[in-house]
Every structure is written in C-alpha cells, then in structure tokens.
Scaffold this active site. Structure first.
Site, PDB file in Angstrom:
ATOM      1  N   GLY A  60       9.124  13.089  -2.583  1.00 21.67           N
ATOM      2  CA  GLY A  60       8.407  12.311  -1.566  1.00 21.67           C
ATOM      3  C   GLY A  60       8.824  10.858  -1.448  1.00 21.67           C
ATOM      4  O   GLY A  60       9.659  10.355  -2.212  1.00 21.67           O
ATOM      5  N   HIS A 281      -7.733  -3.245  -1.910  1.00 20.55           N
ATOM      6  CA  HIS A 281      -6.971  -4.431  -2.313  1.00 20.55           C
ATOM      7  C   HIS A 281      -7.811  -5.714  -2.185  1.00 20.55           C
ATOM      8  O   HIS A 281      -7.878  -6.523  -3.111  1.00 20.55           O
ATOM      9  CB  HIS A 281      -5.705  -4.583  -1.472  1.00 20.55           C
ATOM     10  CG  HIS A 281      -4.792  -3.375  -1.503  1.00 20.55           C
ATOM     11  ND1 HIS A 281      -4.716  -2.539  -2.573  1.00 20.55           N
ATOM     12  CD2 HIS A 281      -3.911  -2.884  -0.592  1.00 20.55           C
ATOM     13  CE1 HIS A 281      -3.832  -1.569  -2.324  1.00 20.55           C
ATOM     14  NE2 HIS A 281      -3.337  -1.760  -1.124  1.00 20.55           N
ATOM     15  N   ARG A 388      -8.549 -17.955  -0.593  1.00 22.89           N
ATOM     16  CA  ARG A 388      -8.765 -19.358  -0.217  1.00 22.89           C
ATOM     17  C   ARG A 388     -10.234 -19.722  -0.453  1.00 22.89           C
ATOM     18  O   ARG A 388     -11.128 -19.113   0.130  1.00 22.89           O
ATOM     19  CB  ARG A 388      -8.400 -19.527   1.264  1.00 22.89           C
ATOM     20  CG  ARG A 388      -8.460 -20.942   1.792  1.00 22.89           C
ATOM     21  CD  ARG A 388      -7.980 -20.967   3.250  1.00 22.89           C
ATOM     22  NE  ARG A 388      -6.573 -20.626   3.349  1.00 22.89           N
ATOM     23  CZ  ARG A 388      -5.587 -21.522   3.473  1.00 22.89           C
ATOM     24  NH1 ARG A 388      -5.864 -22.796   3.559  1.00 22.89           N
ATOM     25  NH2 ARG A 388      -4.328 -21.120   3.544  1.00 22.89           N
ATOM     26  N   ASP A 439       0.476 -28.998  -5.968  1.00 22.96           N
ATOM     27  CA  ASP A 439       1.172 -27.760  -5.653  1.00 22.96           C
ATOM     28  C   ASP A 439       1.841 -27.144  -6.887  1.00 22.96           C
ATOM     29  O   ASP A 439       2.609 -27.801  -7.572  1.00 22.96           O
ATOM     30  CB  ASP A 439       2.227 -28.082  -4.594  1.00 22.96           C
ATOM     31  CG  ASP A 439       2.885 -26.842  -4.080  1.00 22.96           C
ATOM     32  OD1 ASP A 439       2.785 -26.560  -2.892  1.00 22.96           O
ATOM     33  OD2 ASP A 439       3.521 -26.122  -4.880  1.00 22.96           O
ATOM     34  N   TRP A 533       0.389 -26.085   4.862  1.00 24.07           N
ATOM     35  CA  TRP A 533       1.195 -26.081   3.638  1.00 24.07           C
ATOM     36  C   TRP A 533       2.593 -25.589   3.967  1.00 24.07           C
ATOM     37  O   TRP A 533       2.760 -24.584   4.657  1.00 24.07           O
ATOM     38  CB  TRP A 533       0.538 -25.148   2.614  1.00 24.07           C
ATOM     39  CG  TRP A 533       1.305 -25.009   1.324  1.00 24.07           C
ATOM     40  CD1 TRP A 533       1.392 -25.910   0.320  1.00 24.07           C
ATOM     41  CD2 TRP A 533       2.079 -23.884   0.905  1.00 24.07           C
ATOM     42  NE1 TRP A 533       2.162 -25.435  -0.702  1.00 24.07           N
ATOM     43  CE2 TRP A 533       2.605 -24.191  -0.378  1.00 24.07           C
ATOM     44  CE3 TRP A 533       2.393 -22.644   1.468  1.00 24.07           C
ATOM     45  CZ2 TRP A 533       3.414 -23.308  -1.087  1.00 24.07           C
ATOM     46  CZ3 TRP A 533       3.197 -21.778   0.759  1.00 24.07           C
ATOM     47  CH2 TRP A 533       3.703 -22.105  -0.507  1.00 24.07           C
TER      48      TRP A 533
HETATM   49  P1  NDP Z   1       4.647  12.346   0.976  1.00 22.09           P
HETATM   50  O1  NDP Z   1       4.056  12.752   2.265  1.00 22.09           O
HETATM   51  O2  NDP Z   1       6.066  11.903   0.951  1.00 22.09           O
HETATM   52  O3  NDP Z   1       4.398  13.541  -0.032  1.00 22.09           O
HETATM   53  C1  NDP Z   1       4.920  13.621  -1.352  1.00 22.09           C
HETATM   54  C2  NDP Z   1       5.387  15.025  -1.634  1.00 22.09           C
HETATM   55  O4  NDP Z   1       4.266  15.907  -1.656  1.00 22.09           O
HETATM   56  C3  NDP Z   1       6.325  15.595  -0.593  1.00 22.09           C
HETATM   57  O5  NDP Z   1       7.647  15.221  -0.842  1.00 22.09           O
HETATM   58  C4  NDP Z   1       6.096  17.071  -0.736  1.00 22.09           C
HETATM   59  O6  NDP Z   1       6.884  17.538  -1.818  1.00 22.09           O
HETATM   60  C5  NDP Z   1       4.660  17.186  -1.165  1.00 22.09           C
HETATM   61  N1  NDP Z   1       3.820  17.524  -0.018  1.00 22.09           N
HETATM   62  C6  NDP Z   1       3.606  16.786   1.089  1.00 22.09           C
HETATM   63  N2  NDP Z   1       2.760  17.399   1.912  1.00 22.09           N
HETATM   64  C7  NDP Z   1       2.424  18.554   1.332  1.00 22.09           C
HETATM   65  C8  NDP Z   1       1.567  19.643   1.687  1.00 22.09           C
HETATM   66  N3  NDP Z   1       0.879  19.628   2.814  1.00 22.09           N
HETATM   67  N4  NDP Z   1       1.453  20.676   0.845  1.00 22.09           N
HETATM   68  C9  NDP Z   1       2.124  20.707  -0.306  1.00 22.09           C
HETATM   69  N5  NDP Z   1       2.959  19.684  -0.681  1.00 22.09           N
HETATM   70  C10 NDP Z   1       3.100  18.638   0.116  1.00 22.09           C
HETATM   71  O7  NDP Z   1       3.676  11.244   0.350  1.00 22.09           O
HETATM   72  P2  NDP Z   1       4.033   9.809  -0.214  1.00 22.09           P
HETATM   73  O8  NDP Z   1       5.100   9.930  -1.233  1.00 22.09           O
HETATM   74  O9  NDP Z   1       4.220   8.868   0.896  1.00 22.09           O
HETATM   75  O10 NDP Z   1       2.648   9.409  -0.915  1.00 22.09           O
HETATM   76  C11 NDP Z   1       2.175  10.033  -2.088  1.00 22.09           C
HETATM   77  C12 NDP Z   1       0.833   9.429  -2.460  1.00 22.09           C
HETATM   78  O11 NDP Z   1       0.969   8.049  -2.683  1.00 22.09           O
HETATM   79  C13 NDP Z   1      -0.215   9.555  -1.366  1.00 22.09           C
HETATM   80  O12 NDP Z   1      -1.462   9.739  -1.983  1.00 22.09           O
HETATM   81  C14 NDP Z   1      -0.177   8.218  -0.667  1.00 22.09           C
HETATM   82  O13 NDP Z   1      -1.387   7.900  -0.063  1.00 22.09           O
HETATM   83  C15 NDP Z   1       0.106   7.301  -1.840  1.00 22.09           C
HETATM   84  N6  NDP Z   1       0.783   6.065  -1.462  1.00 22.09           N
HETATM   85  C16 NDP Z   1       2.005   6.096  -0.824  1.00 22.09           C
HETATM   86  C17 NDP Z   1       2.650   4.905  -0.510  1.00 22.09           C
HETATM   87  C18 NDP Z   1       4.016   4.923   0.125  1.00 22.09           C
HETATM   88  O14 NDP Z   1       4.580   3.851   0.289  1.00 22.09           O
HETATM   89  N7  NDP Z   1       4.577   6.069   0.490  1.00 22.09           N
HETATM   90  C19 NDP Z   1       2.027   3.578  -0.823  1.00 22.09           C
HETATM   91  C20 NDP Z   1       0.771   3.684  -1.521  1.00 22.09           C
HETATM   92  C21 NDP Z   1       0.179   4.886  -1.814  1.00 22.09           C
HETATM   93  P3  NDP Z   1       7.443  19.042  -1.904  1.00 22.09           P
HETATM   94  O15 NDP Z   1       7.128  19.748  -0.626  1.00 22.09           O
HETATM   95  O16 NDP Z   1       8.899  18.901  -2.159  1.00 22.09           O
HETATM   96  O17 NDP Z   1       6.714  19.584  -3.082  1.00 22.09           O
HETATM   97  C1  BG6 Z   2      -0.695  -0.059   0.707  1.00 21.57           C
HETATM   98  C2  BG6 Z   2      -1.151   0.273   2.094  1.00 21.57           C
HETATM   99  O1  BG6 Z   2      -1.706   0.241  -0.218  1.00 21.57           O
HETATM  100  O2  BG6 Z   2      -0.394  -1.445   0.634  1.00 21.57           O
HETATM  101  C3  BG6 Z   2      -0.097  -0.101   3.116  1.00 21.57           C
HETATM  102  O3  BG6 Z   2      -1.384   1.675   2.162  1.00 21.57           O
HETATM  103  C4  BG6 Z   2       0.302  -1.558   2.946  1.00 21.57           C
HETATM  104  O4  BG6 Z   2      -0.564   0.115   4.427  1.00 21.57           O
HETATM  105  C5  BG6 Z   2       0.652  -1.833   1.499  1.00 21.57           C
HETATM  106  O5  BG6 Z   2       1.434  -1.791   3.773  1.00 21.57           O
HETATM  107  C6  BG6 Z   2       0.915  -3.309   1.265  1.00 21.57           C
HETATM  108  O6  BG6 Z   2       1.416  -3.492  -0.018  1.00 21.57           O
HETATM  109  P1  BG6 Z   2       2.287  -4.793  -0.360  1.00 21.57           P
HETATM  110  O7  BG6 Z   2       2.470  -4.724  -1.832  1.00 21.57           O
HETATM  111  O8  BG6 Z   2       3.563  -4.680   0.422  1.00 21.57           O
HETATM  112  O9  BG6 Z   2       1.480  -5.973   0.083  1.00 21.57           O
END
Ligand code: NDP
Ligand code: BG6
Length: 539
Positions: A60, A281, A388, A439, A533
């Site tokens: 993912g 956050h 702030r 600062d 600033w």
């Molecule tokens: P993805 O949508 O990329 O999913 C991760 C993996 O989960 C996929 O590569 C897939 O792997 C598996 N997957 C996805 N959908 C399904 C499904 N419907 N059924 C079964 N397997 C599935 O998610 P992210 O990596 O973006 O995010 C993962 C977690 O981290 C989430 O909870 C998200 O909210 C959180 N998060 C993500 C951030 C980001 O920047 N992406 C930032 C902060 C939090 P495979 O099919 O190969 O098993």
């Molecule tokens: C994540 C949110 O938790 O934080 C995103 O899901 C947001 O929407 C991100 O962009 C911001 O993180 P940072 O570290 O870039 O400020």
C-alpha cells in the site's frame, strides 16, 4: 522495558563548545552514536532478543511512502535492535525486489549507503495471504517461527491497512500470530468515525490485547515542536506563571495545506477535515498546551493529564463552527483552478468540509473563559501548522495605545521555530515602542541538526515500549465525545459548506471562508496585520 520516560529523554552530553551559541552542532552520526549507546544500556536492547517488524498492507501507499522508509532510516542509523527482520504481508503477489523498487524513491539512500541498503533488504521477506482467512495468519506465524530465533522473537505488527480490515486482522493476529516475546500492535488513524464506532473498535482491541500492547498513532505526536511543547512549558520558569486565563486572551491552533485532496478524495470524503485533522492532530496539540504539569514524564502520568483536560471540554456547539469547501480559483495556476467537487474521486455534490474552524472551551480553573480556536483546511495559501497564544493587553497603558498584544508562537512546520512577538523600544533616538520578536528559529540555531521524521521517533518508541506519544483509549473516547454531536448534526443537516477559493490568488484577507475570520474575532483574537514574522533563516 518498563515505563522509562524515553530513551531519547536522557540528556545527550555535548562536547565542550566555545561561547554559548556559536559552537558546531553534533553531526547525525554523533547523535546516532549517542542514541545507540543509550539504547544499548537499556536491557541489552540492541543485542538481545530478535525482533520482527510485520507490515500488513505491504503493497500500500502508507507502507511504500512511510513505513518501509522509516524502518530503513532507523536501520541505517543503527537504532534498531541488531537482529531485526521485516516481514511484509499482502494479498498482492510481491517480491522483495519489487518492494525495493517501489520504496526506493522514498528511502533517500545515498550512493555510499548501497551496501547497507542491500543488508536491509537482505533481512526482508514477504508472505502472501487474504486478510479474512485464519489459515493465512497461521502460514504467517509459521514463516515468523522459521526465521532465526523466530519463536522467541518480539513482534511488532503494523496495520498499514484500510480501517475496515482492523477487526479481522487483529483477531487473526491474536488467534494465530502471537510470538514468544512481547507482541505490540500499531494502529493507524482513523480510529472509528464517531464515539460509538470508536468505542466498538476499542472494545474489540481491548478483548484481544492489553492497553500496553496497543500503539495508536497520531503522527503529530512525533513532531519535534509538538514534543517540544511539554519541554517549553515545564522546563522553563518564565512561562508557567503567565500560562493561564489571567494572561492569555485566546489560543489559536492552525493547520493549513496548500493542496487539495488530489486523488485521495475517496478516503477524504468519507471522513472530512474534522475527523481527518481537527479531532486528532489539533486536539492533541490543544491537550499539550492546556494540560497541567504531569507528576512525571511517565507515559501514563502524561496521558492522565491529557485526559483530564479533555474531560473539561464540552461538546463543540454548532454555532461555534465554520465549515468550508474549496472551489476552483480562476486566478490561480491550473491545479488551483480545480475545486473539491472537480476531483474525480469525490462523489458529485458532496457536502464534505475541507476547511473547519471551531471554538473549544476548557472549563477549568486555569482556562475558564479562554477560547481555544482550532482551524484547519486543505487548498489554502500555504503549508503551516502552529500553536499561537495571544496574551491580554498590558494593564495601565503609558504609551498612548501604541502597544500590541504579545504572542507566543510555536511553529510546528515548516521551518520549526519558537518566537515571541513583543514590544521593544524603537532603536535610536526614539522612545516609542515598536513590535519585534524574540526568535528561536531552528534553522538558524541548530544549523546542522537533521530533525527526524515523526514516524522515526514513533516507531523507535514502539520498539522501546514507550507509549508517551501514543493515544490511549480513554483519550480517544474523550476526543470523540467532544466532536461526535457536532459531526452527527452536520451530517443530519447535510448543508453545503461555505465555498472558498483554492489558494489565495486574487483573494483578499485570510485564506479560507471570511466567516472564519469573524469567528476568530468573536473569540477575541486581535489580528493587527501590522507585523509579520519573516523566517530569518531564509532572509
Ligand atoms: P491503501 O489503500 O494503500 O491500502 C493498503 C493495502 O491494504 C493495499 O495495498 C491492499 O493490499 C490492502 N487493501 C486495500 N483495500 C483493501 C480491501 N478493500 N480489502 C482487502 N485489502 C485491501 O491504504 P494506505 O496505505 O493509504 O493507508 C493505510 C492506513 O494508513 C489507513 O488506515 C489510512 O487511513 C492510514 N494513513 C494513510 C496515510 C497515507 O499517507 N497513505 C497517512 C495517514 C494514515 P493488498 O491488496 O496487496 O493486500
Ligand atoms: C494526515 C491526514 O493525518 O495528516 C492528511 O490524513 C494530512 O490529510 C496529513 O495531509 C498531514 O500531515 P503532515 O505531517 O504532512 O502535516
């Protein structure tokens, strides 16, 4: 590892330096060397037990962009236990080489680190399976036991998965994958959608694991300046006496991003900006600003104080909230000409807010009557997160109303800084006050220090067993209690949020809806607009 403050809480000895401010900073390798020394004093952390870091959702976005790179940085810097292996789990058929290629753009490996990178990927393996099948987890367990020292290894399970999979995956981990060492589970936000769903998830996890095995990540708690809030407040004498309702007029916590959802609209639309940023956050930062001094830096003492503050905050009142949604800005560059509803991953006609401002009130002896304004939004004019505090006017003015309110700003990102806006005598043949600042800009003061990424600190904390910077279940419950009635009422009303232009091109005033400025005024925040600033590091 018990409940030490943190391996990183220990004082790092500095080489003798000439003059208080001018000496060279420690290089990254010196700092890592010291950390390594510190870690190895702790129950033979580095050389003892084997460790396995298991990444669910290895294919993912989060795994590729954040988790693999973070584990690599910790490995590269010698901060992981020597015998640490990484095992990815996914439905997608993958090879280690494919993981390497997919993560390479994010690893930031220098050419001279090629050999170390080879060693890192040499410790990796992958298991393919379905998240809903217990048999797949039995196969994973067999794989883990087959690794050198695998049966007795400590196991860290990282759920880099959509939240819909948390329930089956954690159940299968408990049933089929518990190792002979300690077992810790790292869960990503969102932790539910409201109080009821979050409670259900907490109950589920609570039936499977003890609280000290569960690490709920809010990555803002891993940021340098967010962690600095406790040190600034409780390691200095000068702030304590003024940190209260007698001196503070209002507190504003801000999160701004200059880009829209851009392809992540599917996820975002389900949650909206309040669940995505404000309820976690910003509220976490509020806790660190408002809480009382904990009895110690023990993680539970700190989290007890955060929970106490949250308990003093009532549910957010809808009249104290402004919601916005960005629309295309014809005066901006091509990417800004697209509004939220133009994102093909967003359902047509969506009323999800991409901007929110809200006033929260902390009804306790320290803060009664001081509004805390939380503002966050996407597609605004800049990337910025800050805390702030605006102070009250000096009583008994003798300078003919020339004095502006003092402000203390903790700038979380970018360009970490702490600065105080204050009045000073205009230099030269004058005797009138002028606005200036004290600062502490990190780029100036700590020129060669590379600040670690939030995930680096947090993942290292999981290895060390330090939960200070992770969200405890009662904290989470209180956070949802504060926002759930508002979220439900927004959903019931289904009203379209106030449109605001993407970015600031051609707009006047603050970015976001003008109604948010009115809300700030109502909260008693005085925006003078006479002084801005400028980051001295960039001058
Ligand atoms: P993805 O949508 O990329 O999913 C991760 C993996 O989960 C996929 O590569 C897939 O792997 C598996 N997957 C996805 N959908 C399904 C499904 N419907 N059924 C079964 N397997 C599935 O998610 P992210 O990596 O973006 O995010 C993962 C977690 O981290 C989430 O909870 C998200 O909210 C959180 N998060 C993500 C951030 C980001 O920047 N992406 C930032 C902060 C939090 P495979 O099919 O190969 O098993
Ligand atoms: C994540 C949110 O938790 O934080 C995103 O899901 C947001 O929407 C991100 O962009 C911001 O993180 P940072 O570290 O870039 O400020």
């Amino acid at each position: 590892m018990g409940s030490r403050a943190s391996v990183r809480g220990a004082a790092v000895p500095r080489p003798e330096r000439e003059g208080a401010m001018a000496g060279p900073e420690l290089s990254r390798s010196e700092v890592c060397g010291m950390l390594r020394q510190e870690l190895s004093r702790d129950e033979a952390f580095l050389q003892g037990q084997p460790h396995v870091f298991i990444i669910f959702g290895a294919s993912g976005d989060l795994a590729r962009k954040k988790i693999y790179p973070t584990v690599w940085w910790l490995f590269r810097d010698g901060l992981l236990p020597d015998d640490t292996r990484v095992v990815g789990f996914a439905r997608t058929p993958l090879t280690v080489e494919q993981i390497r290629q997919a993560t390479l753009p994010y690893l930031k490996a220098a050419p001279e680190e090629e050999e170390r990178l080879g060693a890192f990927f040499g410790r990796q393996s992958l298991v393919r399976g379905q998240y809903g099948e217990e048999g797949a987890f039995r196969a994973l367990d067999a794989h883990l036991r087959g690794l050198p020292g695998g049966a007795r290894a400590h196991r860290l399970f990282y759920l880099a998965l959509p939240p819909s999979l948390y329930l089956p995956v954690t159940r299968h981990i408990r049933q089929a994958c518990m190792g002979g060492g300690w077992n810790r589970v790292i869960v990503e936000k969102p932790f539910g959608r409201d109080l009821a769903s979050s409670d259900a998830l907490s109950r589920h996890l609570g039936e499977l694991f003890r609280e000290e095995q569960i690490y709920r990540i809010d990555h803002y708690l891993g940021k340098e300046m967010v962690q600095n809030l406790m040190v600034l407040r409780f390691a200095n004498r000068i702030f304590g006496p003024i940190w209260n309702r007698d001196n503070v007029a209002c507190v504003v916590l801000t999160f701004k991003e200059p880009f829209g959802t851009e392809g992540r609209g599917g996820y975002f639309d389900d949650f909206g900006i309040i669940r995505d940023v404000m309820q976690n956050h910003l509220l976490q930062m509020l806790c660190l600003v408002a809480m009382e001094k904990p009895a110690s830096t023990d993680p539970d003492d700190v989290r007890d104080e955060k929970v106490k503050v949250l308990k003093c905050i009532g549910p957010v009142e809808p009249e104290d909230v402004v919601l916005g949604q960005y629309v295309g800005n014809p005066a901006g560059p091509p990417e800004a000409q697209k509004g939220y509803l133009d994102d093909p991953t967003v359902p047509p006609g969506s009323t999800t807010a991409t901007f929110a401002a809200a006033i929260l009130r902390v009804a306790n002896e320290r803060w009664d009557g001081v509004p805390f304004v939380l503002r966050c939004g996407k597609a605004l004019n800049e990337r910025k997160a800050e805390v702030r505090l605006q102070f009250r006017e000096v009583p008994g003015d003798i300078f003919g109303r020339q004095c502006k309110r003092n402000e203390l700003v903790v700038r979380v990102q970018p360009d970490e800084a702490v600065y105080t806006k204050l009045m000073t005598k205009k230099p030269g043949m004058f005797f009138n006050p002028e606005e200036s600042e004290l600062d502490l800009t990190y780029g100036n003061r700590y020129k060669d220090v590379k600040l670690p990424d939030a995930y680096e600190r947090l993942i290292l904390d999981v290895f060390c067993g330090n939960q200070m910077h992770f969200v405890r279940s009662d904290e989470l419950r209180e956070a949802w209690r504060i926002f759930t009635p508002l979220l439900h009422s927004i959903e019931e009303r289904g009203e379209a949020p106030i449109p605001y232009p993407h970015g600031r091109w051609g707009a006047v005033g603050q970015p976001g809806p003008a109604e948010a400025d009115e809300l700030l005024k109502r909260a008693g925040f005085l925006y003078e607009g006479t002084y801005r600033w400028v980051n001295p590091h960039r001058l």
